[in-house]
Structures are given as C-alpha cells and as structure tokens.
Design a protein around this motif. Structure first.
Motif, PDB file in Angstrom:
ATOM      1  N   TYR B  96       0.848  -1.200   0.000  1.00  0.00           N
ATOM      2  CA  TYR B  96       0.000   0.000   0.000  1.00  0.00           C
ATOM      3  C   TYR B  96       0.886   1.254   0.000  1.00  0.00           C
ATOM      4  O   TYR B  96       0.703   2.164  -0.812  1.00  0.00           O
ATOM      5  N   ALA B  97       1.856   1.267   0.886  1.00  0.00           N
ATOM      6  CA  ALA B  97       2.717   2.444   0.985  1.00  0.00           C
ATOM      7  C   ALA B  97       3.469   2.672  -0.316  1.00  0.00           C
ATOM      8  O   ALA B  97       3.604   3.802  -0.791  1.00  0.00           O
ATOM      9  N   ILE B  98       3.954   1.591  -0.899  1.00  0.00           N
ATOM     10  CA  ILE B  98       4.803   1.755  -2.074  1.00  0.00           C
ATOM     11  C   ILE B  98       3.983   2.064  -3.317  1.00  0.00           C
ATOM     12  O   ILE B  98       4.396   2.832  -4.179  1.00  0.00           O
ATOM     13  N   PHE B 162      -1.838  -6.359  -7.434  1.00  0.00           N
ATOM     14  CA  PHE B 162      -3.231  -6.414  -7.062  1.00  0.00           C
ATOM     15  C   PHE B 162      -3.766  -5.038  -6.695  1.00  0.00           C
ATOM     16  O   PHE B 162      -4.869  -4.661  -7.080  1.00  0.00           O
ATOM     17  N   ILE B 163      -2.951  -4.286  -5.952  1.00  0.00           N
ATOM     18  CA  ILE B 163      -3.381  -2.933  -5.572  1.00  0.00           C
ATOM     19  C   ILE B 163      -3.538  -2.067  -6.819  1.00  0.00           C
ATOM     20  O   ILE B 163      -4.426  -1.222  -6.901  1.00  0.00           O
ATOM     21  N   ASN B 164      -2.681  -2.323  -7.818  1.00  0.00           N
ATOM     22  CA  ASN B 164      -2.809  -1.614  -9.088  1.00  0.00           C
ATOM     23  C   ASN B 164      -4.204  -1.750  -9.648  1.00  0.00           C
ATOM     24  O   ASN B 164      -4.716  -0.846 -10.308  1.00  0.00           O
ATOM     25  N   ILE B 166      -6.902  -1.961  -8.014  1.00  0.00           N
ATOM     26  CA  ILE B 166      -7.916  -1.241  -7.246  1.00  0.00           C
ATOM     27  C   ILE B 166      -7.838   0.237  -7.648  1.00  0.00           C
ATOM     28  O   ILE B 166      -6.805   0.874  -7.445  1.00  0.00           O
ATOM     29  N   PRO B 167      -8.918   0.770  -8.258  1.00  0.00           N
ATOM     30  CA  PRO B 167      -8.824   2.127  -8.786  1.00  0.00           C
ATOM     31  C   PRO B 167      -8.542   3.153  -7.683  1.00  0.00           C
ATOM     32  O   PRO B 167      -9.093   3.056  -6.586  1.00  0.00           O
ATOM     33  N   LYS B 168      -7.681   4.112  -7.998  1.00  0.00           N
ATOM     34  CA  LYS B 168      -7.310   5.157  -7.040  1.00  0.00           C
ATOM     35  C   LYS B 168      -8.532   6.004  -6.662  1.00  0.00           C
ATOM     36  O   LYS B 168      -8.574   6.557  -5.575  1.00  0.00           O
ATOM     37  N   GLU B 169      -9.511   6.068  -7.578  1.00  0.00           N
ATOM     38  CA  GLU B 169     -10.681   6.901  -7.297  1.00  0.00           C
ATOM     39  C   GLU B 169     -11.380   6.430  -6.021  1.00  0.00           C
ATOM     40  O   GLU B 169     -11.955   7.219  -5.283  1.00  0.00           O
ATOM     41  N   LEU B 170     -11.328   5.134  -5.792  1.00  0.00           N
ATOM     42  CA  LEU B 170     -11.963   4.592  -4.589  1.00  0.00           C
ATOM     43  C   LEU B 170     -11.356   5.224  -3.346  1.00  0.00           C
ATOM     44  O   LEU B 170     -12.043   5.665  -2.449  1.00  0.00           O
ATOM     45  N   ASP B 171     -10.024   5.236  -3.327  1.00  0.00           N
ATOM     46  CA  ASP B 171      -9.316   5.858  -2.203  1.00  0.00           C
ATOM     47  C   ASP B 171      -9.781   7.293  -2.045  1.00  0.00           C
ATOM     48  O   ASP B 171     -10.133   7.732  -0.954  1.00  0.00           O
ATOM     49  N   ALA B 273      -7.490 -15.469  -8.621  1.00  0.00           N
ATOM     50  CA  ALA B 273      -7.819 -14.084  -8.297  1.00  0.00           C
ATOM     51  C   ALA B 273      -6.569 -13.273  -8.005  1.00  0.00           C
ATOM     52  O   ALA B 273      -6.463 -12.109  -8.346  1.00  0.00           O
ATOM     53  N   GLY B 274      -5.625 -13.909  -7.330  1.00  0.00           N
ATOM     54  CA  GLY B 274      -4.520 -13.130  -6.802  1.00  0.00           C
ATOM     55  C   GLY B 274      -3.272 -13.116  -7.634  1.00  0.00           C
ATOM     56  O   GLY B 274      -2.418 -12.259  -7.458  1.00  0.00           O
ATOM     57  N   ALA B 275      -3.145 -14.084  -8.536  1.00  0.00           N
ATOM     58  CA  ALA B 275      -1.841 -14.228  -9.177  1.00  0.00           C
ATOM     59  C   ALA B 275      -1.555 -13.079 -10.132  1.00  0.00           C
ATOM     60  O   ALA B 275      -0.582 -12.363  -9.974  1.00  0.00           O
ATOM     61  N   VAL B 276      -2.406 -12.901 -11.129  1.00  0.00           N
ATOM     62  CA  VAL B 276      -2.001 -11.969 -12.163  1.00  0.00           C
ATOM     63  C   VAL B 276      -3.109 -11.004 -12.524  1.00  0.00           C
ATOM     64  O   VAL B 276      -4.057 -11.333 -13.208  1.00  0.00           O
ATOM     65  N   LYS B 277      -2.978  -9.825 -11.985  1.00  0.00           N
ATOM     66  CA  LYS B 277      -3.891  -8.769 -12.398  1.00  0.00           C
ATOM     67  C   LYS B 277      -3.041  -7.794 -13.186  1.00  0.00           C
ATOM     68  O   LYS B 277      -2.702  -6.738 -12.698  1.00  0.00           O
ATOM     69  N   GLY B 278      -2.596  -8.190 -14.363  1.00  0.00           N
ATOM     70  CA  GLY B 278      -1.629  -7.359 -15.085  1.00  0.00           C
ATOM     71  C   GLY B 278      -2.320  -6.348 -15.973  1.00  0.00           C
ATOM     72  O   GLY B 278      -3.390  -6.579 -16.457  1.00  0.00           O
TER      73      GLY B 278
END
Lengths: 448, 278, 291
Positions: B96-98, B162-164, B166-171, B273-278
């Motif tokens: 998250y931080a990075i 994975f965090i990629n 998650i759209p930044k707009e949500l944050d 779900a977790g491996a490749v969200k490229g």
C-alpha cells in the motif's frame, strides 16, 4: 565483528512492535509483544525447587552428533543420574546432524553461542584451539591415557571419551561356506573377497559409497597403516610429492584401487548409502563390511540379526606375515569447554563426573567401546574374540594432522573420501595421482 | 481424415498426455506409500509397485514413537500460521505504501527487497546468526519467524499487482468522506486484498513447511523440531532403512496433502484471483 | 503530515527487518570477501581481490558446479513452453479438468525434503522403483546407476526439480490465462483467426506477466539450487552433482576458507543480476522493480 549491543536491539524490537500497533491491529500486535518480551527475559526462572538451594540453578548445554549416543544417554538416564549428585545442574542434550555438526558449531562460534560442553573430533581441536579452555589441570585429563597425545601448543584442550579399533565385520557362515580363513595379509583379504564374488550368492563387501564417508577404513586410514605412522598427515605435509610410487600414500592407494577394481562391492557401491549397506550386511546379502567398533551396538539394535553369526577381524594391510601387523587405534569425541561458557567450573565438574567410575564404565560397556581412562577395562564380549590374536600386532594411534597439513588441505580441498568415490567410479588412477602431486607441490610452495 | 476424426484424435492425444503426467506424479508417491506398509525384507525382494500384502501400521507406529512427528507437526503448523499472518500484514502495508505514495527512498527500499530475494543463502548465516542472537531470539520459535518475515519480493510483487487493480478513485472518494489514510487501508484496501492473501498464504506456507536449514540452525532444541528437521534427523538415524523412512516420508507429506485436498477449490480460486492482475 | 506518519509506521518494520537480515549481512559478506578469514580466528587480514582471482583459477570444481546449475536453468527454461501448453489444455473444456488441475499442482504442495528422500529411494540401485519398473517393462537395457553415474546424475536431479516445480508454473499460467477476457477470443473467432494466431496474439501477451515472473524465479532458483543435491547426493560422486551453493558451503565450513566462500557468494549475486538483465533484454520485458 562489530557487535550490535543487545540492549539497543531490544529497544529496536519494542519500537518495531509499537509501529505494528499503530495501524490498529492492536489485538495481534499486543499479543506478539508480550510473547517477544517473555522471550527476552533471559532465563525463565521456572525451576521447580523443593528447597531453596544455595547454588544457582545451572543449565549446561551438551550437544551430541549421533542418535545412537542419544539413545544410550536416555537409556542410562544421564540427565537424572547427574541431577542426583548435582541437584542444581540440568544437562540439556542437543542432538545435531552428524554431517552438519562442524558447520553448526562454526556458525555458533562466530556469534559466541557455543554450548557449555563441546565434543570435538581430534582433527577439529586445532581449528577450535583459540576458542576453548586448556584443561591441563583437570583430573579427567590427567587420568586419561591419550589426552596428552593430542596436545595443541603444549596444552591439553580436550579429554577423549573413547578409543576403538577398526574392523572388518564378517558373517561366519559365509566364510565357512567358502572354506575361508581369517585373512592375515592384504593379498589374502582381496582373494577372500574375490572367492565370495565368484560364488555369486553374496556381495563380498558392503560399501555405502554414496555417502562418501564409509570408505574411510580404506581411503582415510590405509596411508597411515602402510606408513606405520599415526601422524602420517603431518609427515605428508613435509613431502613435496607424496603421490609418487614408493611413498606410503601412493602404495596404500594402489592397494585400494586393486580392491575397488576387483568389483567386490556389489553392482553399484556408489549408489548405496550407508544405511542400505548396513542392511545388506545385517540381512546377510553381504559377507563383510569395514567399519569401526561402534558398529557393534548399531548391529545389536537392528531387528533379527543373528549376532552369533557375526565376527570381526582387523583389516590386514601388510604384504607378508613377517611384516608388523599395523592396525588403527582411533581416539574420538574430545570433551572440550568453550571459553564463552558461562559456567566453566560446572562444565569441568561434569567432565570429571563423566569419566568417573560410576558412570563411565557403565556407559562404555553399553556403547561397546574401549576405555581411554587408566585402570578402566571394558569387556567387549565374544564378538571380538581372536581379533587381536595377531602376530606382530602394532597399534597406530591416528591423528588429524598438523597446521601445515590443514593449510594444504584447505588450499587444494584435499578430500580422501571423495577421492575414494572417484576411484570407485573408475577414474584414471595414475592421472589422478599425477594431478594430486602437482597441486600438492604447488600448495606446499606457498606455505609460509 | 474427416475434420471430426481429427478432433477426436487430438482429444485422445490430449488425454494420453495428461494421464501420462498424472502417472509420472503418482508412481513415485505410490511406491513410497506401498513401501511404508512393507517390511524391509519385502522391499528388498518384491516389485516396488506391487501393493503390500497387508496394511499393517507397524512402521508407522515405530516412526511416530521414535520420531516425535506429532511435536514436529505442531511446531510446523505454528510457524506456518504465524508467518502467514505476519507476512500478510507486512506485505499489504508495504504494498500500500509503495503503490499509493511517492517518496524519496522508494527506489532504495525496492532495491533492498530485490537484494533479499537474491541473497546467497547459507553463507550469510554467520552474520544473520549474530543478529538473531543479539535479539535474544536464538533457540526460540521466533527466530525463523523474524527471518521469514524479513524480505519477500514475490509477496510484494503480487500485492502491488493487485493494488494496481484497485482504482485510485476509490481511495479518493473515501478520503473525501473524511477517512484517514489508515482508515482507507483498514476498511478498504486490506479487505480487498484478501484473495491475494490466499495465494500468498499458500506460497508462504509451502516455503515455511519446506525450509530446512533455518529451523535446523536456529532451533537446535529438541522440543523445537519442525516436520522437516524431524525428517532430517530421522533419515540419518539408525532407522534409516527404507521401510521406516518411507513411513516417515508419508507422515510428513500427509498433513499438507490433506489440507490441500480439502481446500483445493479455494486455493485455486485464490490463485486465479490473486496471481495476475496485469 | 498524516501521510508521513503512515509511511513511517507502515514501512518501519519491513525496512528494519530488511536492514537487519539483508543489508547488514550483505555488507558483512562484501567485507569478508576481501579477507582471508577462516571462520574461526579472531584475526581477519584484508587481502584485496585475491579471493576473486583465486576463485576461478585454483579449482576446476567451481566451473563444474556452475555447469550443473546451468543444467537446472536450461531444463527449467525448456519446460516453460511445455508448461504453458499444458496450461492451455487445462484451460480448455476437457473432462475431469478439476482432477487434473489438483494432481498437477500437488507436487508443489508436498514437503520438498520428503520429495528428495522419496526420489533417493526411487532411484536406488538395490530394488529401486525406477529400475524395477524398467525391468518389468522388459527395458533392462535402460537400467542405470541414476545417482552415481557422472553423466546421468544431474539429469536425475533435474528431473526431481522439474517434478516438484512444473505444476506450480502450470497453475500460474492457468491463472494468467483465466485473466484474459473472453471477448478477445470471440473477436478473434469472428476475424477467423487460427489457433496458432490465437496463441501468439492473445495467449502469449495475456500471460506475459507470469512469464516475466517465472523467468526471474528461474534465474534465482537455478543459481541457488541447494536442497535436492544436498539431500540426494551431497554433490557426489566426487563433485559431479555439486552446485554453486553446495560448493560455497564446502569452501566455508569444510575447508575453513570463509573469505573465499564470501567472494563466491558475491559472485553469485552478480551472476543473478547479470543473467536476469540479459534475459530481460532478450525478452524485452519490463522488470519487477520498474512498476
């Protein structure tokens, strides 16, 4: 080594945990905190004491490298036996893997985390000499027949636990079947093996070549036996080309090569580990196996082995019966005390106790090993009957080699057991000797 | 050849190949399983794929009694559970931080993670040992845990991927609602990362289960043996004959296999779900 | 301000751990590689680049060990397209697809040390499983000393490594495949693309990320191979199946040359970095650290 101060790290640790708590994982974070802190209060004082002792409770760490030793200590109840006399002392046994023992101790040494009693093999005494206490004044050292033979820089550093000889274990019934006598010379030994091979029923000699070390009765000991010099490695370090015909090393290895070339160790000695080779002998698939005296207790603990059918003879390496019959006398497991031990006095006391009559004879009889203590004789039972009735018997006390030898050994990575594997694999013997000569000479020239 | 026949032949070939792969996987396992029920004499004399005459558990009882496998199992499970939890926490926080912030030391920290991944093992043990000892963790179950927690590039990589996703707009919308960064992480990011955590849990669990050198070196005490180190000791002991060793091998494999077969559905879901969200 | 508190509290622990267990050991390693330390003595003499020079001149076994690492690298590399092919098959609608998936992934889950012992038994020359099977099939001519013949031993060990890890790779590919949106395939179908075109233009780009990870893991994994040869052969016979890590350990602990071993460790680090960047260039892929 720049040492980080423990207090500093403790503070850091606490900081880390606090940082973890910030993101509100308080449940998880706080539980860990208490655990870590518990871990850090150096010695939990959960000793159960019926009465207040004057002496502090002490725990002595005592590592061992063999499961056989562990079983023996448990059977004879070493920990509680010692507690009887020293109620404040707890002996904590640590079983380590034999092949990793030396590495582990070196790593621990770098962090000053050696145990309180450190058993070593004779060859390692030199390596550890700066880190262990001289034990010249110890009673156990004074009463020991061999401790003085292994002085380093004129000090006794270790007290050897036991002495044993090297045997060829054999199945009596197989020898009877082929009408074989106990061989008295190297030639007779090879002939006997070939005869069993020709019979086609048994593997003549079981060999766990996969593990490398089981070839030690030949590859490690025979140069010393041919030379009649237990300190042959040190002698070898003074010779430029010890791998030349006429030198003890070469002659011994030529004999070994003859044995390996005779293919008397089954179809694939290199594919078999020690465990399997042991089983082959125990189940009478193999007629002989070359191993030390310690193998006796090992055999006894195996299932359905007819011990009456098992005998032992000393490996003959001489060419003719008029030569002296050299046999190895191995002294092993030197008890030493590291300088970093918090309880050197208690450790000394423990070593003295270990070698006292009450415990020592009982233990050695159980382990089937010979004593290193003056005036203590251990009865080994009928299995070895006749093994020592050789003419011209001459004991060769095996030593680990001098500093110079160690330097050469490290420089060229000299490993006799691996050489044994190469010889079994059928590498060109003379080429190997030639190459060894070159690298040996080269390494010697660099000795300061 | 009619097209239909061609398709049939293709299908057949596919099945033949798949079945061959399965056989390759099963045969060594079966041989070991059978051997674990045989006596050493039987192992030495009969065909290895011949099923045992009777299923007697003699070898198992000897191994269980001698090897203290239950204790090893307990220690292993503890290590796995704690490591997975700690790594999930640290991994999500770091990712998250990075991923969401820019700061000066980012490149350096990433470089450290990479270095941790490609460090030559074993040989750095001497200096690691000093650190562990000074932390007062030597010969406690926490020594391996801090080492496993230290650096894990794969984990960081997967979480960042994975965090990629998650759209930044949500944050941003959450921030507008008056959430702090911490709350965003707690209420939103962390729960959303759970599927990836499932994947990482598996990978980490396998790693921890398999590790032999770290537990061996840092926990010499006999009460702290893991399944793997128990097996190591067992193999070199006088019980090293194949009958007992096979039983020991099966015993060590069993717990993970059972867990795997029970949860395989979720495991695959997690990986996908977790491996490749490229 | 809030941002800084978050960054600090979130990164403090991981970074501290990294400093303790990565950075400090790494600096120590670099420092020691310039000394003649034997791992025991208090004295460490700085000898410059001697260890690095000697490493490759004093012993041919270093090269032999590195060559063996090469075996692992190469065979795992060759396996990657095959693994992808199996993944594509498993992704298609075949019967018992769940069963196959479960079986294929199984070896990765099983304890690796147990696997190594299992295969030692499998390859054993006395009634070992493999030779027994060959005998029953009437292929006696193929019977080998799997673990002791110098020309075969590495292949035997590489097989174990492939047995262990291929399933994991297949499942990762499968995950990559399932993340490809179906409409891409449907669009391709309308355009009348062949299955080969499908493969090149949809599947390969779809699993590019997985490929990238696997290639990186392969470099690291192949150069750090340790437990399979350590348990099964201890690097024997001679040094025939030794790997770089095994050899480094031997140098450090058996022959008390810690300085040299540290130099070997650093060399391995450099090798991994170099190999990985060469690979990246070749495949023209973006690396992990350029996210």
């Amino acid at each position: 080594m720049q040492q980080v101060r423990p207090r500093m790290t403790r503070i850091l640790c606490t900081l880390m945990i606090t940082a973890l708590m910030v993101p509100l994982f308080s449940a998880c974070g706080s539980k860990e905190k208490s655990d870590v802190e518990k871990e850090q209060s150096a010695q939990p004082a959960t000793q159960q004491e019926q009465k207040v002792e004057e002496k502090e409770p002490v725990t002595l760490k005592f590592p061992i490298w063999s499961t056989i030793t562990e079983d023996l200590f448990n059977k004879l109840d070493l920990v509680n036996e010692y507690k009887k006399e020293h109620p404040n002392v707890t002996i904590e046994l640590e079983l380590l893997k034999d092949t990793e023992y030396e590495n582990t101790m070196k790593i621990r040494n770098s962090a000053n985390e050696l145990p309180d009693i450190l058993p070593l093999k004779s060859a390692w005494l030199i390596n550890f000499k700066d880190n262990i206490l001289p034990l010249d004044d110890l009673d156990a050292a004074k009463n020991n027949m061999f401790a003085a033979d292994f002085k380093v820089n004129d000090h006794i550093y270790g007290v050897p636990e036991s002495q044993f000889n090297e045997f060829v274990w054999y199945r009596k019934s197989v020898f009877q079947e082929y009408g074989l006598e106990i061989p008295k010379t190297w030639g007779e030994f090879v002939t006997a093996a070939k005869k069993i091979k020709d019979g086609g029923k048994y593997i003549p000699i079981a060999m766990g070549g996969k593990d490398a070390w089981p070839d030690y009765p030949f590859n490690e000991f025979m140069p010393s036996l041919v030379a009649g010099d237990g300190d042959y490695w040190s002698t070898m370090a003074t010779i430029d080309e010890p791998f030349t015909k006429g030198q003890a090393y070469y002659d011994a290895y030529a004999k070994i090569q003859e044995l390996y070339d005779a293919k008397v160790m089954g179809p694939d000695p290199l594919g078999i580990g020690f465990d399997q080779s042991k089983l082959m002998f125990a189940s009478k698939q193999a007629a002989m196996i070359g191993l030390g005296q310690w193998f006796g207790s090992d055999l006894k603990s195996m299932k359905d082995v007819d011990m009456n059918d098992v005998g032992a003879f000393l490996l003959p390496v001489r060419d003719s019966e008029s030569d002296p019959f050299n046999t190895i006398s191995m002294v092993d497991t030197f008890f030493t005390i590291p300088k970093t031990s918090k309880y050197p006095e208690e450790a000394k006391e423990f070593i003295n106790w270990f070698f006292s009559d009450a415990w020592y004879s009982k233990y050695l009889t159980e382990a089937q090993l010979q004593s290193t203590v003056k005036d203590v004789k251990i009865d080994l039972g009928p299995m070895f009957k006749g093994a020592f009735d050789m003419s011209n018997l001459n004991y060769v006390l095996y030593k680990g080699g001098s500093e110079d030898y160690k330097k050469i050994e490290s420089a060229i990575k000299f490993d006799v057991k691996k050489m044994g594997q190469d010889m079994m694999a059928g590498k060109d013997f003379n080429k190997m000797m030639q190459e060894m000569n070159n690298s040996w000479k080269n390494a010697r020239s660099k000795l300061k | 050849m009619t097209p239909r026949l061609g398709v049939a032949v293709k299908k057949l070939a596919v099945y033949v190949i798949l079945i061959a792969i399965c056989l390759m996987i099963f045969i060594p396992l079966l041989i070991t399983l059978f051997a674990s029920f045989k006596t050493s004499m039987e192992i030495g004399s009969e065909f290895s794929l011949k099923p045992p005459g009777s299923f007697d558990f003699d070898n198992y009882s000897v191994v269980l009694e001698k090897g203290k496998f239950l204790q090893g199992f307990g220690n292993s499970m503890f290590l796995v559970a704690v490591s997975v939890v700690i790594n999930a926490l640290l991994g999500t926080m770091t990712a998250y931080a990075i991923n969401r912030f820019d700061f000066r030391l980012k490149k350096i920290i990433l470089g450290l993670f990479v270095a941790g991944m490609i460090m030559p093992g074993m040989i750095t043990e001497i200096s690691r040992f000093t650190v562990i000892k000074n932390l007062g963790l030597y010969n406690t179950i926490w020594a391996p845990i801090v080492i496993y927690a230290a650096a894990n590039l794969v984990q960081l990589y997967i979480y960042t991927q994975f965090i990629n996703g998650i759209p930044k707009e949500l944050d941003e919308s959450a921030m507008l609602d008056g959430c702090s960064y911490f709350a965003v992480f707690n209420k939103m990011i962390f729960p959303l990362l759970l599927p990836a955590t499932a994947t990482l849990g598996i990978i980490k669990a396998v790693d921890v289960m398999n590790d032999m050198y770290v537990p061996y070196l840092y926990m010499p005490s006999s009460t702290l043996r893991t399944l793997t180190t128990t097996l190591m000791y067992f193999s070199s002991s006088k019980f090293g004959s194949w009958d007992y060793l096979s039983a020991a091998i099966i015993l060590v494999m069993l717990p993970t296999l059972v867990i795997y077969l029970l949860f395989s559905k979720y495991i695959f879901k997690g990986i996908v779900a977790g491996a490749v969200k490229g | 301000m809030q941002r800084n508190i978050l960054l600090f509290s979130f990164l403090f622990v991981p970074v501290l751990l990294l400093l303790m267990f990565v950075l400090y050991p790494l600096f120590e390693l670099i420092r020691l590689s310039f000394t003649d330390w034997n791992g025991m003595d208090a004295k460490q003499v700085y000898i410059g680049f001697d260890n690095y020079m000697k490493m490759f001149t004093d012993s041919s076994d270093v090269w032999l060990s590195l060559r063996n690492n090469g075996f692992y690298f190469l065979f795992h590399l060759i396996m990657i397209p095959l693994e992808l092919a199996v993944a594509v098959v498993l992704d298609s609608k075949i019967r018992a697809n769940k069963f196959f998936k479960t079986v294929v992934f199984m070896p990765y889950i099983i304890n690796g040390v147990a696997i190594s012992y299992m295969f030692a038994f499998f390859y054993s020359p006395i009634n070992g499983g493999l030779n027994g099977i060959l005998e029953v099939l009437g292929l006696e001519s193929l019977i080998q000393n799997w673990l002791t013949d110098e020309s075969i031993v590495n292949l035997s060990l590489v097989f174990v490594s492939i047995w262990r890890f291929s399933g994991f790779h297949i499942i990762l590919f499968l995950a990559g495949l399932q993340s490809i949106p179906q409409d891409q395939f449907e669009a391709a179908k309308i355009d009348g693309a062949s299955s080969i075109q499908n493969f090149w233009y949809i599947i390969v780009p779809g699993v590019k990320k997985v490929l990238e990870v696997l290639l990186f893991l392969n470099v690291v994994g192949a150069l750090q191979v340790f437990d399979i040869p350590y348990i099964m052969t201890q690097g024997g016979p001679g040094h025939a199946s030794s790997t770089f890590t095994l050899y480094t350990l031997e140098t450090a602990f058996k022959f008390n040359n810690f300085g040299m071993a540290s130099a070997m460790g650093i060399t391995m680090l450099v090798l991994i970095i170099v190999l990985n960047s060469v690979q990246k260039r070749l495949f023209n892929l973006k690396g992990v650290d350029e996210e």
